[in-house]
Design an enzyme around this catalytic site. Structure first.
Site, short mmCIF file in Angstrom:
data_model
loop_
_atom_site.label_atom_id
_atom_site.label_comp_id
_atom_site.label_asym_id
_atom_site.label_seq_id
_atom_site.Cartn_x
_atom_site.Cartn_y
_atom_site.Cartn_z
N PHE A 5 -2.03 8.94 -1.71
CA PHE A 5 -0.89 9.70 -2.22
C PHE A 5 -0.84 11.12 -1.69
O PHE A 5 0.08 11.87 -2.00
CB PHE A 5 -0.88 9.71 -3.75
CG PHE A 5 -2.19 10.07 -4.39
CD1 PHE A 5 -2.64 11.38 -4.40
CD2 PHE A 5 -2.96 9.10 -5.01
CE1 PHE A 5 -3.84 11.72 -5.00
CE2 PHE A 5 -4.16 9.42 -5.61
CZ PHE A 5 -4.60 10.74 -5.61
N ARG B 110 -14.44 11.30 -6.69
CA ARG B 110 -13.95 12.59 -7.23
C ARG B 110 -15.09 13.52 -7.57
O ARG B 110 -14.92 14.74 -7.61
CB ARG B 110 -13.07 12.37 -8.46
CG ARG B 110 -13.74 11.69 -9.62
CD ARG B 110 -12.86 11.67 -10.85
NE ARG B 110 -12.86 12.98 -11.49
CZ ARG B 110 -11.88 13.41 -12.27
NH1 ARG B 110 -10.81 12.68 -12.48
NH2 ARG B 110 -11.96 14.59 -12.85
N ASP C 172 4.84 9.63 -9.06
CA ASP C 172 3.88 8.71 -8.45
C ASP C 172 3.41 7.68 -9.47
O ASP C 172 3.15 8.03 -10.63
CB ASP C 172 2.65 9.47 -7.96
CG ASP C 172 2.88 10.19 -6.65
OD1 ASP C 172 4.05 10.31 -6.24
OD2 ASP C 172 1.90 10.64 -6.04
N ARG D 139 -6.76 22.06 -12.39
CA ARG D 139 -5.87 21.26 -13.22
C ARG D 139 -4.78 22.19 -13.73
O ARG D 139 -5.05 23.11 -14.49
CB ARG D 139 -6.65 20.66 -14.39
CG ARG D 139 -5.89 19.65 -15.22
CD ARG D 139 -6.64 19.27 -16.49
NE ARG D 139 -7.98 18.81 -16.26
CZ ARG D 139 -8.31 17.56 -15.94
NH1 ARG D 139 -7.36 16.64 -15.82
NH2 ARG D 139 -9.57 17.22 -15.75
N ARG E 62 -10.98 7.10 -7.67
CA ARG E 62 -10.43 8.17 -6.84
C ARG E 62 -11.30 8.30 -5.58
O ARG E 62 -12.54 8.36 -5.67
CB ARG E 62 -10.46 9.48 -7.63
CG ARG E 62 -9.87 10.71 -6.89
CD ARG E 62 -8.38 10.75 -7.00
NE ARG E 62 -7.82 11.96 -6.43
CZ ARG E 62 -7.51 13.06 -7.14
NH1 ARG E 62 -7.74 13.10 -8.45
NH2 ARG E 62 -6.96 14.10 -6.55
N LYS F 137 0.70 5.89 -11.36
CA LYS F 137 -0.69 6.24 -11.67
C LYS F 137 -1.55 4.98 -11.59
O LYS F 137 -1.48 4.11 -12.46
CB LYS F 137 -0.81 6.89 -13.04
CG LYS F 137 -2.20 7.47 -13.28
CD LYS F 137 -2.32 8.17 -14.61
CE LYS F 137 -3.64 8.93 -14.70
NZ LYS F 137 -4.81 8.11 -14.39
N LYS G 278 0.26 14.05 -15.65
CA LYS G 278 0.20 12.59 -15.85
C LYS G 278 0.87 12.21 -17.16
O LYS G 278 0.84 12.95 -18.14
CB LYS G 278 -1.25 12.11 -15.83
CG LYS G 278 -2.15 12.72 -16.88
CD LYS G 278 -3.61 12.31 -16.67
CE LYS G 278 -4.53 13.03 -17.65
NZ LYS G 278 -5.96 12.73 -17.40
N GLU H 216 -6.65 6.31 -4.10
CA GLU H 216 -7.37 5.46 -5.05
C GLU H 216 -7.76 4.16 -4.36
O GLU H 216 -7.02 3.65 -3.50
CB GLU H 216 -6.49 5.12 -6.25
CG GLU H 216 -6.08 6.30 -7.10
CD GLU H 216 -7.02 6.53 -8.28
OE1 GLU H 216 -7.73 5.59 -8.68
OE2 GLU H 216 -7.02 7.66 -8.80
#
Length: 506
Positions: free
Chosen positions: A296, A233, A211, A368, A218, A213, A374, A262
Site C-alpha cells: 500500500f 513492524r 484502503d 501515529r 505488516r 485494512k 483506521k 501486508e
C-alpha cells in the site's frame, strides 16, 4: 560512568509525572557520559539492554546476594558482563550463568541490584519511552528535537541516534537518510469509530484514500538489485520465512525499492484466513501454505526517496511498479457514501475494515497521527496482560482468565479480565508463555499468577462502561480475545484516554 548515576536518573524519572523533568533527568546523564559509553547509557536510560536475550528470568533473580555497601560498577563493566552471560550455551551453561550473574550482583548496591533485576526482567517503569529519550538527546546535544526524531525514524534506533548525536553532532544526524537494506519504523494509524469521522480527521474537506485494512503481518520489503530482505513492524527480519514474497518483489521492474505492505494467507476461495493462521505460517520457513503480499506504500524507488513526497505521488509510483494482484485495494473519494460502501465491501470480503489516508501527507515513519485513520466495525483494543488465573472445568491445569490493563502515563491501569475467545491451542500457548512471565508461584498454590507486563493482546469488546470497581473508573464490556500481538511491545498498548473515549455520552 558509574551505573549508580544511571540508576539515580532512572529513579528521578520514575518519581515524576512531569515530562520536562524526565527529559532533564536523562539529559543530565547524557551530557556527562564518556563517548565510549554513550550507547550503553542511552539504552539503560530507556530501560533496555543492548543484548536481545540474556537467558536470565525472574526465577534466576528471585533471590539476590548481599549487596555492596558502596557503588563501584561502571557501565562498561555491566555491559561486558551481560554480553558474556548472553552467549553462554551448552552443557553447564545454566550453572555458569547463575555464577556470573551472582558475581555481578554482589558488586552492586541494593539500589543497583533492584534496577538490574528490573531491567533484566523488563520491568523498568520510569516513563522514559523513545520519545522522551529523543528529547533528552536533543537537549544534551543542543540540537533540534525534530532532527533527532527524523534520524531515529530513518535509522530505526533511538539508541543509535543518541550515539551519533552526542559524538558527532547535528551534521552527522542530518546525513542519516533512508538506506535501502536498513528498515525504518513504520507509519502507524490512529482510530475513528466511523468512516465519516475518519475522513474528517484525515482529509477534512478533501478527497481521501480509503484502503482496505488487511489483517495480516505488516511487512517492509527492501530490494537492492537481486537482494530482497523483509522485516516486520517491530523490525525483526523474516526474509527466510517468506520466499514467495522475495520472489514477487524480485520480479518487479526496479533495481532499488522499499515497499510497505501486508503478508496475508488466503483460503482456496480467495478470502483471508484468520490472523492466527497467517502468523503461524510466517513463524516458519516454507511449507505448503503460501502467503500473498499486498503493498500500500512505497518509500524509495530506483534512487529516489519518497518519504517526503505526498501520498498521492507515492501511490502513483506504487501503481506503476506493482501489479494489481499485489496492491491493497484502494478508493480515492470525497463521498462519505462511497467510502461507506467500500467499507461494507471490504467487510463482506472478510477483511478487518479500512484505513482512511490523507493524499497530501508525507510518510511519518514511526508516528501515529491523523494522516492515517483506521476504521473497524468492532471495537478492539491492544492491552497488556498483567496477571492470569488458573482455569477450572475443561480448562483445569491451564492458565486461562487474563487480567487486562491500559497505559496511563508511567503506569498500567486494570480494566477487567476475560477468558472468552480462547481456543484450546491458545490456552496451551498462553499457559507456556505466562509461566515464563510469572512473577509469583505457578505451582497452583495461588489462584492468580502475577506476570511481568510484557505480553500485548488484542481484544474485541462491545464497549466500555463507567465502573467504580477499577482504578481507571471504566470497565470493558464483553471483552474477548482476538489474538496475541507478539509484534507489539507494552509501550504500544492503548492508553486509558483511548479507552475512555469509547464511553457513551453521560
Amino acid at each position: 560512568m558509574r551505573l549508580a548515576r544511571v540508576v539515580r536518573a532512572s529513579g528521578e524519572a520514575a518519581a515524576t509525572r512531569s515530562r520536562k523533568a524526565k527529559v532533564q533527568a536523562l539529559a543530565a546523564v547524557l551530557g556527562e557520559v564518556e563517548p565510549a559509553e554513550t550507547e550503553v547509557a542511552a539504552a539503560y536510560l530507556s530501560g533496555r539492554l543492548l543484548q536481545r536475550r540474556t537467558g536470565l528470568g525472574w526465577r534466576s533473580l528471585a533471590v539476590l546476594p548481599p549487596p555492596a555497601d558502596e557503588p563501584s560498577l561502571e557501565l562498561r563493566e555491566v555491559h561486558e558482563a551481560l554480553e558474556r552471560i548472553s552467549v553462554l550455551a551448552g552443557p553447564g551453561s545454566q550453572a555458569a550463568r547463575a555464577a556470573a550473574v551472582e558475581s555481578l550482583l554482589r558488586r552492586a548496591t541494593a539500589a543497583e541490584q533492584e534496577w538490574l533485576r528490573a531491567v533484566l526482567t523488563g520491568q523498568v517503569r520510569q516513563g522514559a519511552l523513545d520519545a522522551v529519550l529523543q528529547e533528552a538527546v536533543a537537549q544534551a546535544a543542543g540540537i533540534p528535537v525534530t532532527l533527532v526524531r527524523r534520524a531515529a525514524m530513518l535509522s530505526g534506533s533511538t539508541v543509535e541516534v543518541a550515539t551519533v548525536a552526542l559524538r558527532e553532532g547535528a551534521d552527522a544526524l542530518d546525513r542519516i537518510g533512508l538506506t535501502v537494506g536498513r528498515p525504518v519504523l513504520p507509519m502507524l494509524a490512529s482510530s475513528a469509530p466511523a468512516v465519516a469521522a475518519a475522513m474528517t480527521k484525515a482529509a477534512p474537506g478533501r478527497a481521501a484514500g480509503i484502503d482496505t485494512k488487511l489483517d495480516g503481518i505488516r511487512i517492509q520489503v527492501h530490494r537492492r538489485g537481486d537482494d530482497v530482505r523483509i522485516w516486520t513492524r517491530s523490525l525483526d527480519e523474516i526474509t527466510a520465512r517468506l520466499p514467495e514474497v522475495v520472489e514477487a518483489v524480485g520480479s518487479l521492474a526496479a533495481d532499488d525499492l522499499v515497499l510497505d505492505g501486508e503478508a496475508l494467507l488466503l483460503g482456496p476461495d480467495g478470502r483471508p484466513r484468520a490472523f492466527q493462521e497467517t502468523a503461524s505460517r510466517v513463524a516458519t520457513a516454507g511449507g505448503d501454505l503460501q502467503v500473498t503480499p499486498y503493498f500500500f506504500d512505497v518509500l524509495h524507488a530506483d534512487g529516489h526517496d519518497l518519504l517526503d513526497s505526498p501520498a498521492s505521488r507515492r501511490w502513483q509510483v506504487l501503481a506503476d511498479l506493482v501489479p494489481e494482484r499485489h496492491l491493497a485495494p484502494r478508493l480515492v473519494t470525497d463521498s462519505e457514501e462511497e467510502a461507506a460502501a467500500f467499507l461494507a465491501a471490504a467487510l463482506q470480503a472478510g477483511h478487518e475494515g479500512v484505513v482512511v489516508k490523507d493524499p497530501e501527507a508525507t510518510y511519518a515513519a514511526g508516528r501515529r497521527g491523523a494522516s492515517w485513520v483506521k476504521v473497524k466495525p468492532v471495537h478492539t483494543l491492544d492491552l497488556v496482560v498483567v496477571a492470569v488465573e488458573w482455569g477450572s472445568g475443561r480448562r483445569k491445569g491451564r492458565l486461562s482468565n487474563i487480567h487486562l490493563a491500559a497505559r496511563d502515563g508511567d503506569s498500567l491501569v486494570l480494566l477487567g479480565k476475560t477468558f472468552k475467545g480462547m481456543t484450546d491451542e491458545m490456552l496451551a500457548w498462553q499457559t507456556e508463555r505466562f509461566t515464563e512471565l510469572a512473577t509469583s508461584p505457578v505451582d497452583g498454590s495461588s489462584y492468580v499468577v502475577s506476570l511481568r507486563p510484557e505480553q500485548v493482546v488484542e481484544v474485541a469488546l462491545d464497549g466500555v462502561q463507567r465502573s467504580p470497581r477499577y482504578p481507571g473508573g471504566v470497565a470493558l464490556r464483553f471483552a474477548r480475545v482476538v489474538r496475541y500481538r507478539d509484534d507489539k511491545g507494552p509501550e504500544e498498548a492503548d492508553t486509558l484516554e483511548t479507552v475512555r473515549a469509547l464511553l457513551p455520552p453521560s
